[in-house]
Design a protein around this motif. Sequence first.
Motif, mmCIF file in Angstrom:
data_model
loop_
_atom_site.group_PDB
_atom_site.id
_atom_site.type_symbol
_atom_site.label_atom_id
_atom_site.label_comp_id
_atom_site.label_asym_id
_atom_site.label_seq_id
_atom_site.Cartn_x
_atom_site.Cartn_y
_atom_site.Cartn_z
ATOM 1 N N TYR A 17 -8.291 2.032 4.363
ATOM 2 C CA TYR A 17 -9.621 1.402 4.341
ATOM 3 C C TYR A 17 -9.687 0.272 3.310
ATOM 4 O O TYR A 17 -10.086 -0.858 3.613
ATOM 5 C CB TYR A 17 -10.667 2.465 4.036
ATOM 6 C CG TYR A 17 -12.095 2.003 4.215
ATOM 7 C CD1 TYR A 17 -12.765 2.223 5.415
ATOM 8 C CD2 TYR A 17 -12.778 1.346 3.190
ATOM 9 C CE1 TYR A 17 -14.076 1.800 5.580
ATOM 10 C CE2 TYR A 17 -14.080 0.922 3.349
ATOM 11 C CZ TYR A 17 -14.718 1.150 4.551
ATOM 12 O OH TYR A 17 -16.011 0.723 4.703
ATOM 13 N N TYR A 18 -9.301 0.566 2.077
ATOM 14 C CA TYR A 18 -9.389 -0.438 1.016
ATOM 15 C C TYR A 18 -8.449 -1.616 1.275
ATOM 16 O O TYR A 18 -8.757 -2.761 0.928
ATOM 17 C CB TYR A 18 -9.049 0.186 -0.338
ATOM 18 C CG TYR A 18 -10.130 1.051 -0.941
ATOM 19 C CD1 TYR A 18 -11.427 1.047 -0.456
ATOM 20 C CD2 TYR A 18 -9.842 1.895 -2.011
ATOM 21 C CE1 TYR A 18 -12.404 1.854 -1.014
ATOM 22 C CE2 TYR A 18 -10.816 2.693 -2.590
ATOM 23 C CZ TYR A 18 -12.092 2.670 -2.085
ATOM 24 O OH TYR A 18 -13.064 3.465 -2.647
ATOM 25 N N THR A 19 -7.293 -1.340 1.875
ATOM 26 C CA THR A 19 -6.350 -2.434 2.139
ATOM 27 C C THR A 19 -6.930 -3.429 3.124
ATOM 28 O O THR A 19 -6.820 -4.650 2.931
ATOM 29 C CB THR A 19 -5.013 -1.869 2.647
ATOM 30 O OG1 THR A 19 -4.489 -0.946 1.687
ATOM 31 C CG2 THR A 19 -3.996 -2.981 2.860
ATOM 32 N N TYR A 30 0.853 -1.192 0.000
ATOM 33 C CA TYR A 30 0.000 0.000 0.000
ATOM 34 C C TYR A 30 0.884 1.234 0.000
ATOM 35 O O TYR A 30 2.021 1.203 0.451
ATOM 36 C CB TYR A 30 -0.959 0.003 1.205
ATOM 37 C CG TYR A 30 -0.292 0.336 2.520
ATOM 38 C CD1 TYR A 30 -0.407 1.598 3.097
ATOM 39 C CD2 TYR A 30 0.455 -0.630 3.203
ATOM 40 C CE1 TYR A 30 0.205 1.900 4.304
ATOM 41 C CE2 TYR A 30 1.078 -0.341 4.406
ATOM 42 C CZ TYR A 30 0.951 0.924 4.949
ATOM 43 O OH TYR A 30 1.571 1.235 6.146
ATOM 44 N N ILE A 67 -5.772 -1.848 -6.678
ATOM 45 C CA ILE A 67 -6.728 -0.767 -6.452
ATOM 46 C C ILE A 67 -6.001 0.563 -6.534
ATOM 47 O O ILE A 67 -5.076 0.832 -5.768
ATOM 48 C CB ILE A 67 -7.418 -0.886 -5.081
ATOM 49 C CG1 ILE A 67 -8.198 -2.199 -4.972
ATOM 50 C CG2 ILE A 67 -8.361 0.308 -4.866
ATOM 51 C CD1 ILE A 67 -8.859 -2.412 -3.629
ATOM 52 N N THR A 103 -6.239 4.237 -5.737
ATOM 53 C CA THR A 103 -7.044 5.114 -4.880
ATOM 54 C C THR A 103 -7.235 6.504 -5.472
ATOM 55 O O THR A 103 -7.953 7.321 -4.895
ATOM 56 C CB THR A 103 -6.407 5.235 -3.480
ATOM 57 O OG1 THR A 103 -5.039 5.650 -3.607
ATOM 58 C CG2 THR A 103 -6.452 3.904 -2.758
ATOM 59 N N ILE A 135 -2.405 -1.401 -3.316
ATOM 60 C CA ILE A 135 -3.523 -0.507 -3.054
ATOM 61 C C ILE A 135 -2.941 0.884 -2.798
ATOM 62 O O ILE A 135 -2.224 1.103 -1.826
ATOM 63 C CB ILE A 135 -4.363 -0.962 -1.836
ATOM 64 C CG1 ILE A 135 -4.938 -2.355 -2.067
ATOM 65 C CG2 ILE A 135 -5.492 0.027 -1.566
ATOM 66 C CD1 ILE A 135 -4.119 -3.476 -1.491
ATOM 67 N N MET A 173 -10.119 -3.976 3.653
ATOM 68 C CA MET A 173 -11.207 -4.684 2.994
ATOM 69 C C MET A 173 -10.689 -5.764 2.047
ATOM 70 O O MET A 173 -11.260 -6.856 1.951
ATOM 71 C CB MET A 173 -12.091 -3.690 2.229
ATOM 72 C CG MET A 173 -12.944 -2.827 3.131
ATOM 73 S SD MET A 173 -14.010 -3.841 4.200
ATOM 74 C CE MET A 173 -14.955 -2.575 5.041
ATOM 75 N N GLU A 174 -9.582 -5.487 1.373
ATOM 76 C CA GLU A 174 -9.018 -6.506 0.487
ATOM 77 C C GLU A 174 -8.434 -7.666 1.297
ATOM 78 O O GLU A 174 -8.581 -8.827 0.928
ATOM 79 C CB GLU A 174 -7.962 -5.887 -0.422
ATOM 80 C CG GLU A 174 -7.396 -6.887 -1.394
ATOM 81 C CD GLU A 174 -7.193 -6.328 -2.788
ATOM 82 O OE1 GLU A 174 -6.561 -7.022 -3.587
ATOM 83 O OE2 GLU A 174 -7.671 -5.226 -3.074
ATOM 84 N N LEU A 187 -8.337 6.182 2.096
ATOM 85 C CA LEU A 187 -8.682 4.999 1.312
ATOM 86 C C LEU A 187 -7.540 3.997 1.256
ATOM 87 O O LEU A 187 -7.772 2.796 1.106
ATOM 88 C CB LEU A 187 -9.070 5.415 -0.108
ATOM 89 C CG LEU A 187 -10.332 6.269 -0.246
ATOM 90 C CD1 LEU A 187 -10.605 6.574 -1.714
ATOM 91 C CD2 LEU A 187 -11.538 5.574 0.383
ATOM 92 N N GLN A 188 -6.304 4.469 1.389
ATOM 93 C CA GLN A 188 -5.177 3.552 1.357
ATOM 94 C C GLN A 188 -5.185 2.598 2.545
ATOM 95 O O GLN A 188 -4.689 1.468 2.444
ATOM 96 C CB GLN A 188 -3.868 4.338 1.285
ATOM 97 C CG GLN A 188 -3.718 5.102 -0.020
ATOM 98 C CD GLN A 188 -2.438 5.902 -0.118
ATOM 99 O OE1 GLN A 188 -1.480 5.649 0.619
ATOM 100 N NE2 GLN A 188 -2.394 6.862 -1.025
#
Length: 354
Positions: free
Chosen positions: A293-295, A134, A314, A316, A150, A297-298, A290-291
């Motif tokens: 949050y999305y990590t 990330y 992903i 961002t 991500i 979730m993945e 988002l870096q």
Amino acid sequence: MWNRPFTAAQSGVGRRGIMQTAALGASMAALGGIRRAAAETVSHPRFRLVFVNHVTTNPFFTATQYGLRDAAALVGADTQWTGSENSIAAEMITAINAAIAAKASAIAVCLVDPHAFNDPVERALAAGIPVFAYNADAPAGSGNKRLAYIGQDLFKAGQMMGQRILDLVPGGRVALMIATPGQLNIQPRIDGAQDMLRKSGRSYQIDIVATGATVNEELSKVKAYYLGHSDVKGMFAVDGGTTQSVADTMAQYGLAAKGVRGGGFDLLPRTLRLINDGHLDFTIDQQPYLQGYYTVMEMYTYLMSGGLVGPAEINTGLKFVTKGDVAPYLATKSRYEGSSSEAQFIPRSGPIQS
């Protein structure tokens, strides 16, 4: 030490995703007497997610930490924030090894060096621990086997900044400034900006300026560069500290009024104020929340599905922040930009610009 997730109140129960889950649960209860949504009743281990960062105390990553904790609260996971304060690869590798020994469920790491993390990533994967990059990623061909990246597409972000420079500066001397040349979270940006300027066919004299790792050093280097190159038409930075230093230098010497243009990256409060005051043309919001949050979730979907879901790259994305739209950043303190710890719903008014 593992960070327990925030309570519902702390993590922002007003968010649309949680409200949708609550609405679904109410509908199911009304129809069939089910009290909770299916997602809430799925049994799974208490996942332990380790984030290995290169500058753990840097304020840029405050929003990233809020993002990862908010996501962990939603999925029922614990998180650990560790790594190095000063981008020392050996300290980051020690943190990865500790996470492997502690049998972490998944590891996320900023791959700021093209080769240093190859072996520890392989050891983690061999131990059955998925590893995600990330914020910074090893380049293609480096041999790093992380599952996915991500974060911002850094080279493309540099190209987009380069296009903005083309719009602002028709030609002449342009300074591209970077705190630490070669570091993979910022070097691709300066490469992308140079790519756009060189492909333009215009007559630019491009100066690459290394400014250093601390704000005081960066400001000193930016001022010294300007005083030695008063013919410069634009100064643009690819990291937050240098961007603030460009803005300070522009303000001190009244450069905007002299036709000098400037811009950069990230949302340091002083940078935003100086954009509002007309001293800097733009900064780029690289979505640090988002870096995190999305990590998470993945990581979660990969672990829950036994590896069947994902991994996926992903991007961002980015947002240009200018004098015309900086006001909300100054008026609103939020965890989404790292300026407040408060979880809150922020209502939006007016048209949405794409």
